[in-house]
Design a protein around this motif. Structure first.
Motif, PDB file in Angstrom:
ATOM      1  N   VAL A 250      10.503  -5.613 -15.589  1.00  0.00           N
ATOM      2  CA  VAL A 250       9.928  -4.098 -14.566  1.00  0.00           C
ATOM      3  C   VAL A 250      10.693  -4.861 -13.283  1.00  0.00           C
ATOM      4  CG1 VAL A 250       7.627  -3.273 -13.024  1.00  0.00           C
ATOM      5  CG2 VAL A 250       7.167  -3.964 -15.649  1.00  0.00           C
ATOM      6  N   ARG A 251      11.420  -3.049 -12.717  1.00  0.00           N
ATOM      7  CA  ARG A 251      12.461  -2.957 -11.577  1.00  0.00           C
ATOM      8  C   ARG A 251      11.437  -2.199 -10.216  1.00  0.00           C
ATOM      9  NH1 ARG A 251      17.844  -1.284 -12.602  1.00  0.00           N
ATOM     10  NH2 ARG A 251      16.989   0.582 -13.860  1.00  0.00           N
TER      11      ARG A 251
ATOM     12  N   ASP B 184       2.908  -2.924   0.457  1.00  0.00           N
ATOM     13  CA  ASP B 184       1.540  -3.729   0.457  1.00  0.00           C
ATOM     14  C   ASP B 184       0.491  -2.283   0.219  1.00  0.00           C
ATOM     15  OD1 ASP B 184       1.208  -6.252   2.918  1.00  0.00           O
ATOM     16  OD2 ASP B 184       1.741  -6.778   0.470  1.00  0.00           O
ATOM     17  N   ALA B 185      -0.066  -1.957  -0.420  1.00  0.00           N
ATOM     18  CA  ALA B 185      -1.166  -1.378  -0.118  1.00  0.00           C
ATOM     19  C   ALA B 185      -2.907  -1.563  -1.101  1.00  0.00           C
ATOM     20  CB  ALA B 185      -0.701  -0.237  -1.621  1.00  0.00           C
ATOM     21  N   PRO B 186      -4.343  -1.196  -0.521  1.00  0.00           N
ATOM     22  CA  PRO B 186      -4.775  -1.765  -0.903  1.00  0.00           C
ATOM     23  C   PRO B 186      -5.924  -1.398  -2.068  1.00  0.00           C
ATOM     24  CG  PRO B 186      -5.111   0.247   0.796  1.00  0.00           C
ATOM     25  CD  PRO B 186      -3.967  -0.246   0.343  1.00  0.00           C
ATOM     26  N   ALA B 187      -5.039  -1.503  -2.733  1.00  0.00           N
ATOM     27  CA  ALA B 187      -5.460  -1.037  -4.259  1.00  0.00           C
ATOM     28  C   ALA B 187      -4.463   0.053  -4.815  1.00  0.00           C
ATOM     29  CB  ALA B 187      -6.808  -0.289  -4.391  1.00  0.00           C
ATOM     30  N   ALA B 188      -4.526  -0.133  -6.505  1.00  0.00           N
ATOM     31  CA  ALA B 188      -3.346   1.040  -7.538  1.00  0.00           C
ATOM     32  C   ALA B 188      -4.070   1.562  -6.646  1.00  0.00           C
ATOM     33  CB  ALA B 188      -3.806  -0.122  -8.643  1.00  0.00           C
ATOM     34  N   SER B 189      -2.567   2.683  -7.185  1.00  0.00           N
ATOM     35  CA  SER B 189      -2.352   4.045  -7.514  1.00  0.00           C
ATOM     36  C   SER B 189      -1.436   4.679  -8.444  1.00  0.00           C
ATOM     37  CB  SER B 189      -2.490   4.675  -5.923  1.00  0.00           C
ATOM     38  OG  SER B 189      -1.445   4.700  -5.686  1.00  0.00           O
TER      39      SER B 189
ATOM     40  N   GLY C 150      12.576   4.635  -2.031  1.00  0.00           N
ATOM     41  CA  GLY C 150      11.452   5.297  -2.538  1.00  0.00           C
ATOM     42  C   GLY C 150      10.977   3.786  -2.203  1.00  0.00           C
ATOM     43  N   VAL C 151       9.253   3.989  -2.197  1.00  0.00           N
ATOM     44  CA  VAL C 151       8.962   2.209  -2.411  1.00  0.00           C
ATOM     45  C   VAL C 151       7.036   2.360  -3.438  1.00  0.00           C
ATOM     46  CG1 VAL C 151       8.779   2.624   0.225  1.00  0.00           C
ATOM     47  CG2 VAL C 151       6.544   3.172  -0.609  1.00  0.00           C
ATOM     48  N   VAL C 152       7.168   0.907  -3.643  1.00  0.00           N
ATOM     49  CA  VAL C 152       5.914   0.802  -4.936  1.00  0.00           C
ATOM     50  C   VAL C 152       4.866  -0.241  -4.088  1.00  0.00           C
ATOM     51  CG1 VAL C 152       7.118  -0.397  -6.158  1.00  0.00           C
ATOM     52  CG2 VAL C 152       5.391   0.933  -7.291  1.00  0.00           C
ATOM     53  N   SER C 153       4.082   0.107  -4.146  1.00  0.00           N
ATOM     54  CA  SER C 153       2.602  -0.820  -3.896  1.00  0.00           C
ATOM     55  C   SER C 153       3.046  -2.269  -4.772  1.00  0.00           C
ATOM     56  CB  SER C 153       1.646  -0.776  -3.128  1.00  0.00           C
ATOM     57  OG  SER C 153       0.992   0.179  -5.064  1.00  0.00           O
ATOM     58  N   ARG C 154       2.796  -2.901  -3.483  1.00  0.00           N
ATOM     59  CA  ARG C 154       2.520  -4.473  -5.173  1.00  0.00           C
ATOM     60  C   ARG C 154       1.619  -4.480  -5.983  1.00  0.00           C
ATOM     61  NH1 ARG C 154       4.908  -6.394  -0.432  1.00  0.00           N
ATOM     62  NH2 ARG C 154       6.143  -8.234  -0.652  1.00  0.00           N
ATOM     63  N   ALA C 155       0.396  -3.319  -5.859  1.00  0.00           N
ATOM     64  CA  ALA C 155      -1.292  -3.475  -6.678  1.00  0.00           C
ATOM     65  C   ALA C 155      -0.302  -2.525  -7.856  1.00  0.00           C
ATOM     66  CB  ALA C 155      -2.059  -2.402  -5.581  1.00  0.00           C
ATOM     67  N   ASN C 156       0.613  -1.693  -7.394  1.00  0.00           N
ATOM     68  CA  ASN C 156       0.771  -0.939  -8.656  1.00  0.00           C
ATOM     69  C   ASN C 156       1.854  -1.936  -9.688  1.00  0.00           C
ATOM     70  OD1 ASN C 156      -0.630   1.714  -8.249  1.00  0.00           O
ATOM     71  ND2 ASN C 156       1.265   2.546  -6.774  1.00  0.00           N
ATOM     72  N   VAL C 157       2.474  -2.232  -9.376  1.00  0.00           N
ATOM     73  CA  VAL C 157       3.678  -3.239  -9.579  1.00  0.00           C
ATOM     74  C   VAL C 157       2.916  -4.318 -10.347  1.00  0.00           C
ATOM     75  CG1 VAL C 157       5.360  -5.133  -9.698  1.00  0.00           C
ATOM     76  CG2 VAL C 157       5.748  -3.697  -8.429  1.00  0.00           C
TER      77      VAL C 157
ATOM     78  N   VAL D  36      12.071   1.095 -13.582  1.00  0.00           N
ATOM     79  CA  VAL D  36      11.937   1.119 -12.626  1.00  0.00           C
ATOM     80  C   VAL D  36       9.976   1.998 -11.607  1.00  0.00           C
ATOM     81  CG1 VAL D  36      13.087   1.914 -10.002  1.00  0.00           C
ATOM     82  CG2 VAL D  36      14.620   1.391 -12.195  1.00  0.00           C
ATOM     83  N   LEU D  37       9.455   1.058 -10.868  1.00  0.00           N
ATOM     84  CA  LEU D  37       8.748   2.136 -10.927  1.00  0.00           C
ATOM     85  C   LEU D  37       8.838   1.918  -9.205  1.00  0.00           C
ATOM     86  CD1 LEU D  37       6.107   1.569 -12.226  1.00  0.00           C
ATOM     87  CD2 LEU D  37       5.517  -0.553 -11.371  1.00  0.00           C
ATOM     88  N   TYR D  38       7.986   3.593  -9.354  1.00  0.00           N
ATOM     89  CA  TYR D  38       7.654   4.114  -7.598  1.00  0.00           C
ATOM     90  C   TYR D  38       6.254   4.658  -7.818  1.00  0.00           C
ATOM     91  CZ  TYR D  38      13.057   5.067  -7.841  1.00  0.00           C
ATOM     92  OH  TYR D  38      13.889   4.976  -7.439  1.00  0.00           O
ATOM     93  N   ASP D  39       5.936   4.493  -6.612  1.00  0.00           N
ATOM     94  CA  ASP D  39       4.056   4.614  -5.424  1.00  0.00           C
ATOM     95  C   ASP D  39       4.384   6.387  -5.874  1.00  0.00           C
ATOM     96  OD1 ASP D  39       3.086   2.996  -5.707  1.00  0.00           O
ATOM     97  OD2 ASP D  39       3.272   2.782  -3.215  1.00  0.00           O
TER      98      ASP D  39
END
Length: 102
Positions: A27-28, A34-39, A55-62, A85-88
């Motif tokens: 997973v890249r 940081d985010a309070p929860a996955a989305s 772009g960005v991705v939250s640690r919760a989404n990773v 590659v992961l993006y919010d």
């Protein structure tokens, strides 16, 4: 500061060429925040945009995506031996909204 891009490319090439008998997904994430929860998140075969600030991705989404890969055999099979590659799904409207963290 420049990331160790050449090292990453060498590691990826080694993984792809020598471990095909071992099931894996690398997973890249893009810029981590940081985010309070996955989305909702989006998965791409390769980075979109430029190398920096694309772009960005939250640690919760990773973390959620990694758990999804482990628990969903169909999802794992789709990305087996690949490096998605992961993006919010929802990106900040400007670079000042990113609030990058390490």
């Amino acid at each position: 500061m420049v990331p160790p891009h050449a090292d990453h490319e060498d590691a990826a090439a080694h993984l792809q060429s020598t471990t095909n008998n071992i099931p894996w997904v690398a997973v890249r994430p893009t810029d981590l925040v940081d985010a309070p929860a996955a989305s909702q998140y989006k998965i791409y075969d390769k980075p979109i945009g430029s190398l920096f600030g694309s772009g960005v991705v939250s640690r919760a989404n990773v973390a959620k995506f990694m758990v999804d890969l482990i628990t969903d055999k169909v999802l794992f099979a789709k990305y087996e031996h690949q490096m998605p590659v992961l993006y919010d799904a929802k990106q900040p409207s400007s670079s000042t909204d990113k609030e990058k963290t390490s």
